[in-house]
Design a protein around this motif. Structure first.
Motif, mmCIF file in Angstrom:
data_model
loop_
_atom_site.group_PDB
_atom_site.id
_atom_site.type_symbol
_atom_site.label_atom_id
_atom_site.label_comp_id
_atom_site.label_asym_id
_atom_site.label_seq_id
_atom_site.Cartn_x
_atom_site.Cartn_y
_atom_site.Cartn_z
ATOM 1 N N ASN A 266 0.725 -1.219 -0.083
ATOM 2 C CA ASN A 266 -0.133 -0.409 -0.253
ATOM 3 C C ASN A 266 0.158 1.510 0.004
ATOM 4 N N ASP A 268 2.076 3.157 3.088
ATOM 5 C CA ASP A 268 2.439 3.398 3.929
ATOM 6 C C ASP A 268 3.216 3.872 4.378
ATOM 7 N N ILE A 272 4.688 4.415 9.633
ATOM 8 C CA ILE A 272 3.449 4.544 9.500
ATOM 9 C C ILE A 272 3.588 2.452 9.723
ATOM 10 N N GLN A 276 2.705 0.150 12.878
ATOM 11 C CA GLN A 276 1.857 -1.320 12.952
ATOM 12 C C GLN A 276 2.273 -2.637 13.792
#
Length: 427
Positions: A266, A268, A272, A276
């Motif tokens: 993605n 990100d 980020i 996570q």
């Protein structure tokens, strides 16, 4: 359905001279893309009547949606409203509902007891033929106009204030739902693969065969950054389900070719991704920085809710701070220097201890420009990441200017940390 093109016209001398950075266009483009409308062009013009008029004329030839931002304030250089009156052959009239809102805003929000000035009151004077877009957070209303192009097609012109906070609220809450209802556009879908550690040209070479096989309605864009290359597949079509299947097939082909450097499926960022990983493991992070001056901590804390996994940071820019705050050995600093593998290791250990963290990352180096006091060449950097059991290090040799050296060091450190967290994930 059809392809609907949009144009964004930003107004203000401050944009042209670089005094203000245009963030409004990026936000508008992202939001329009979600509903399938393609921003074909962005135009910046100064506070000049003739230039704004010319931009409107030119964009109306190619776009069905034109969005202007700026020039709606109460001062003499804010000329957008009078110009729009002339452009759409109408006149300014006082809108009593807007005036009541301005009164309420000044009394209950701004806490001003003095009477409204004539300039404040004039904010309620709006073109008679426009549809008012309510600005709940300010005094400059948005405006919606409809006209036709030379082909007889409907063209919507929207004028919004330039203050980003107000613009975003009006656009999201008032304008975007109306735009979605006014235009039925083709579906536009994106899939993004983020990679790290390989240059743009090398990535392109690896997937050249796949890229050459893409149909005309699917495009591949390369978005290089500091150590990263993001690959964005964009597809346009009338059937969402079919388009999703096509994009997914090409995406997985690309991913299989680049799986050794893929870091996220993605858009990100590294900060980020790290957040996570830490939240999944229920672990805490600390940073110890010298040459990056807190930039790594800034990136980590720029992510909402990062307090759940970030304990603290130490910016130890000189040797005394390294010793006093992080317990870096005086002997190490004397014999090996601040820019050394040993110092980076001890900075990690010190941050783990001081902030009671599970993981820590450290940076120490020489960013430039060159100085007679530099013990090593500019661009020499050591980064380290680790936990109580193990610390890994990496030396960098950078050849950029100071700003880029700092940013490159930060993302390299974050990637080293990401790799360490994944490698040492205890199930």
């Amino acid at each position: 359905m059809e392809q609907i093109n949009a144009s964004i016209i930003t107004i203000g001398d401050e944009l042209l001279i670089g005094q203000t950075i245009d963030t409004n266009s990026a936000f508008i483009g992202q939001q329009l893309n979600h509903i399938g409308i393609w921003v074909k062009r962005r135009v910046a013009v100064g506070d000049v009547y003739e230039d704004i008029w010319k931009a409107l004329d030119e964009e109306k030839e190619d776009a069905r949606l034109i969005i202007l931002t700026g020039g709606l304030g109460p001062t003499a250089d804010d000329i957008t409203k009078p110009l729009l009156c002339d452009y759409f052959h109408t006149r300014l009239v006082r809108n009593e509902a807007v005036l009541a809102h301005i009164h309420e805003l000044f009394i209950n929000v701004y806490k001003r007891k003095a009477a409204l000035s004539p300039q404040n009151i004039r904010q309620a004077d709006l073109p008679e033929t426009c549809e008012v877009l309510h600005n709940a957070h300010g005094s400059a209303s948005g405006m919606w106009f409809e006209t036709k192009n030379k082909n007889g097609e409907k063209v919507v012109v929207i004028s919004l204030p330039g203050v980003p906070y107000e613009m975003k609220k009006i656009f999201s809450e008032e304008a975007l739902p109306k735009i979605a209802a006014a235009f039925k556009s083709d579906v536009v879908l994106h899939k993004v693969l983020s990679t790290f550690g390989m240059g743009e040209s090398s990535v392109a070479e690896k997937i050249a065969a796949i890229e050459s096989s893409l149909p005309a309605h699917i495009k591949l864009a390369y978005l290089p950054g500091y150590g990263m290359v993001k690959l964005r597949l964009t597809g346009r079509g009338s059937n969402r389900e079919d388009l999703e299947k096509q994009l997914s097939a090409f995406y997985h082909q690309i991913h299989s070719m680049l799986k050794d450097i893929a870091i996220a499926e993605n858009d990100d960022t590294l900060e980020i991704i790290i957040g996570q990983l830490l939240q999944k493991q229920k672990k805490k992070l600390a940073t110890a920085e010298s040459c990056t001056g807190g930039y790594v901590a800034h990136l980590i804390t720029s992510v909402p809710k990062s307090s759940a996994h970030f304990n603290g940071a130490a910016v130890t820019y000189n040797n005394e701070a390294k010793e006093q705050v992080l317990n870096v050995s005086h002997e190490t600093l004397e014999t090996e220097g601040a820019v050394s593998e040993s110092t980076a290791r001890q900075m990690v250990a010190g941050a783990l201890d001081r902030f009671a963290a599970d993981y820590a990352v450290a940076t120490t180096g020489i960013m430039g420009p060159p100085s007679e006091h530099d013990e090593k060449p500019v661009g020499t950097v050591w980064i380290a990441a680790g936990n109580k059991e193990k610390i890994v290090t990496k030396q960098l040799h950078l050849g950029f200017d100071r700003e880029r050296n700092v940013q490159t060091t930060a993302v390299q450190a974050l990637n080293l940390l990401r790799q360490f967290i994944i490698a040492n994930d205890v199930k």
